[in-house]
Motif scaffolding. Structure first.
Motif, PDB file in Angstrom:
ATOM      1  N   VAL A   1       6.115   4.164  -1.534  1.00  0.00           N
ATOM      2  CA  VAL A   1       5.195   5.088  -2.249  1.00  0.00           C
ATOM      3  C   VAL A   1       5.070   4.803  -3.499  1.00  0.00           C
ATOM      4  O   VAL A   1       6.032   4.506  -4.359  1.00  0.00           O
ATOM      5  CB  VAL A   1       5.959   6.565  -1.700  1.00  0.00           C
ATOM      6  CG1 VAL A   1       5.496   7.507  -2.489  1.00  0.00           C
ATOM      7  CG2 VAL A   1       6.154   6.702  -0.293  1.00  0.00           C
ATOM      8  N   CYS A   2       3.965   5.452  -4.222  1.00  0.00           N
ATOM      9  CA  CYS A   2       3.682   5.464  -5.796  1.00  0.00           C
ATOM     10  C   CYS A   2       5.045   6.351  -6.162  1.00  0.00           C
ATOM     11  O   CYS A   2       5.639   7.397  -5.920  1.00  0.00           O
ATOM     12  CB  CYS A   2       2.631   6.305  -6.268  1.00  0.00           C
ATOM     13  SG  CYS A   2       1.140   5.363  -5.594  1.00  0.00           S
ATOM     14  N   PRO A   3       5.467   6.104  -7.817  1.00  0.00           N
ATOM     15  CA  PRO A   3       6.400   6.971  -8.267  1.00  0.00           C
ATOM     16  C   PRO A   3       5.584   8.373  -8.542  1.00  0.00           C
ATOM     17  O   PRO A   3       5.600   8.747  -9.853  1.00  0.00           O
ATOM     18  CB  PRO A   3       6.883   6.205  -9.489  1.00  0.00           C
ATOM     19  CG  PRO A   3       5.748   5.261  -9.514  1.00  0.00           C
ATOM     20  CD  PRO A   3       4.973   5.129  -8.356  1.00  0.00           C
TER      21      PRO A   3
ATOM     22  N   THR B   1       0.913  -1.010   0.102  1.00  0.00           N
ATOM     23  CA  THR B   1      -0.172  -0.105  -0.018  1.00  0.00           C
ATOM     24  C   THR B   1       0.855   1.311   0.054  1.00  0.00           C
ATOM     25  O   THR B   1       1.911   1.187   0.824  1.00  0.00           O
ATOM     26  CB  THR B   1      -1.027  -0.087   1.257  1.00  0.00           C
ATOM     27  OG1 THR B   1      -1.721  -1.217   1.384  1.00  0.00           O
ATOM     28  CG2 THR B   1      -2.086   1.222   1.140  1.00  0.00           C
ATOM     29  N   CYS B   2       0.669   2.334  -0.879  1.00  0.00           N
ATOM     30  CA  CYS B   2       1.473   3.353  -1.053  1.00  0.00           C
ATOM     31  C   CYS B   2       1.115   4.291   0.360  1.00  0.00           C
ATOM     32  O   CYS B   2      -0.468   4.442   0.768  1.00  0.00           O
ATOM     33  CB  CYS B   2       0.892   4.283  -2.234  1.00  0.00           C
ATOM     34  SG  CYS B   2       1.344   6.101  -2.059  1.00  0.00           S
ATOM     35  N   ILE B   3       1.804   4.844   1.041  1.00  0.00           N
ATOM     36  CA  ILE B   3       1.608   5.398   2.305  1.00  0.00           C
ATOM     37  C   ILE B   3       1.075   6.908   2.131  1.00  0.00           C
ATOM     38  O   ILE B   3       0.820   7.754   3.042  1.00  0.00           O
ATOM     39  CB  ILE B   3       2.660   5.425   3.357  1.00  0.00           C
ATOM     40  CG1 ILE B   3       4.105   6.156   2.749  1.00  0.00           C
ATOM     41  CG2 ILE B   3       3.006   4.059   3.836  1.00  0.00           C
ATOM     42  CD1 ILE B   3       5.052   6.342   3.655  1.00  0.00           C
ATOM     43  N   GLY B   4       0.959   7.178   0.692  1.00  0.00           N
ATOM     44  CA  GLY B   4       0.647   8.636   0.421  1.00  0.00           C
ATOM     45  C   GLY B   4      -0.888   8.805  -0.033  1.00  0.00           C
ATOM     46  O   GLY B   4      -1.783   9.006   0.783  1.00  0.00           O
ATOM     47  N   CYS B   5      -1.447   7.803  -0.916  1.00  0.00           N
ATOM     48  CA  CYS B   5      -2.728   7.835  -1.315  1.00  0.00           C
ATOM     49  C   CYS B   5      -3.386   6.519  -0.968  1.00  0.00           C
ATOM     50  O   CYS B   5      -4.518   6.595  -1.241  1.00  0.00           O
ATOM     51  CB  CYS B   5      -2.701   7.881  -3.157  1.00  0.00           C
ATOM     52  SG  CYS B   5      -1.884   6.663  -3.932  1.00  0.00           S
ATOM     53  N   LEU B   6      -2.617   5.758  -0.263  1.00  0.00           N
ATOM     54  CA  LEU B   6      -3.205   4.383   0.240  1.00  0.00           C
ATOM     55  C   LEU B   6      -3.835   3.601  -0.866  1.00  0.00           C
ATOM     56  O   LEU B   6      -4.783   3.007  -0.417  1.00  0.00           O
ATOM     57  CB  LEU B   6      -4.281   4.934   1.463  1.00  0.00           C
ATOM     58  CG  LEU B   6      -3.880   5.905   2.608  1.00  0.00           C
ATOM     59  CD1 LEU B   6      -4.947   6.088   3.442  1.00  0.00           C
ATOM     60  CD2 LEU B   6      -2.686   5.161   3.291  1.00  0.00           C
TER      61      LEU B   6
ATOM     62  N   ASN C   1       3.713  13.539  -5.517  1.00  0.00           N
ATOM     63  CA  ASN C   1       2.557  14.013  -4.557  1.00  0.00           C
ATOM     64  C   ASN C   1       2.313  13.149  -3.527  1.00  0.00           C
ATOM     65  O   ASN C   1       1.848  13.519  -2.394  1.00  0.00           O
ATOM     66  CB  ASN C   1       1.242  14.173  -5.514  1.00  0.00           C
ATOM     67  CG  ASN C   1       0.985  15.226  -6.272  1.00  0.00           C
ATOM     68  OD1 ASN C   1       1.425  16.489  -5.901  1.00  0.00           O
ATOM     69  ND2 ASN C   1       0.401  15.082  -7.587  1.00  0.00           N
ATOM     70  N   CYS C   2       2.540  11.749  -3.684  1.00  0.00           N
ATOM     71  CA  CYS C   2       2.268  10.803  -2.769  1.00  0.00           C
ATOM     72  C   CYS C   2       3.157  10.710  -1.759  1.00  0.00           C
ATOM     73  O   CYS C   2       3.014  10.716  -0.565  1.00  0.00           O
ATOM     74  CB  CYS C   2       2.252   9.392  -3.476  1.00  0.00           C
ATOM     75  SG  CYS C   2       0.882   9.027  -4.425  1.00  0.00           S
ATOM     76  N   LEU C   3       4.378  11.230  -1.900  1.00  0.00           N
ATOM     77  CA  LEU C   3       5.495  11.354  -1.137  1.00  0.00           C
ATOM     78  C   LEU C   3       5.229  12.630  -0.126  1.00  0.00           C
ATOM     79  O   LEU C   3       5.341  12.667   0.880  1.00  0.00           O
ATOM     80  CB  LEU C   3       6.948  11.679  -1.901  1.00  0.00           C
ATOM     81  CG  LEU C   3       8.192  11.745  -0.704  1.00  0.00           C
ATOM     82  CD1 LEU C   3       8.473  10.377  -0.160  1.00  0.00           C
ATOM     83  CD2 LEU C   3       9.455  12.357  -1.467  1.00  0.00           C
TER      84      LEU C   3
END
Ligand SMILES: [Zn+2]
Length: 101
Positions: free
Chosen positions: A55-57, A16-21, A60-62
């Motif tokens: 985190v997604c590449p 799971t991306c910890i930015g956008c989940l 924004n997510c970061l």
């Protein structure tokens, strides 16, 4: 209702991306690891042992992840602010090299 269980032999790690989940294939995410000095670094090779944050590449997510203190949550400790700043630089650099490939 039948439970949706994943067969153990099939290796399709999803994180799971910890930015956008959003749940994504592990290979499509950037992995971050905690170093002994309390800083977080980008694990480009995805080989660093221990707990990882994904985190997604996408910058924004970061940024969301940093804003929401997600790294501190994942690693269960305070993260050095200076390292989070460095992380953004490292992340941006890595995004650039990735898109050049
Ligand atoms: Zn994301």
């Amino acid at each position: 209702m039948k439970k949706n269980t994943t067969p153990q032999n099939v290796s399709r790690p999803v994180r799971t991306c910890i930015g956008c989940l959003t749940k994504k294939n592990k290979s499509g995410l950037f992995r971050f690891v905690l170093l002994a000095d309390g800083s977080v670094t980008l694990d480009r090779e995805q080989k660093h042992p221990g707990r990882g944050a994904y985190v997604c590449p996408d910058l924004n997510c970061l940024e969301i992840a940093i804003k929401k203190n997600q790294f501190a949550r994942v690693f269960r400790q305070k993260i050095l602010n200076s390292s989070l700043k460095l992380l953004k630089t490292e992340f941006t650099e890595c995004l650039k090299t990735k898109s050049e490939l």
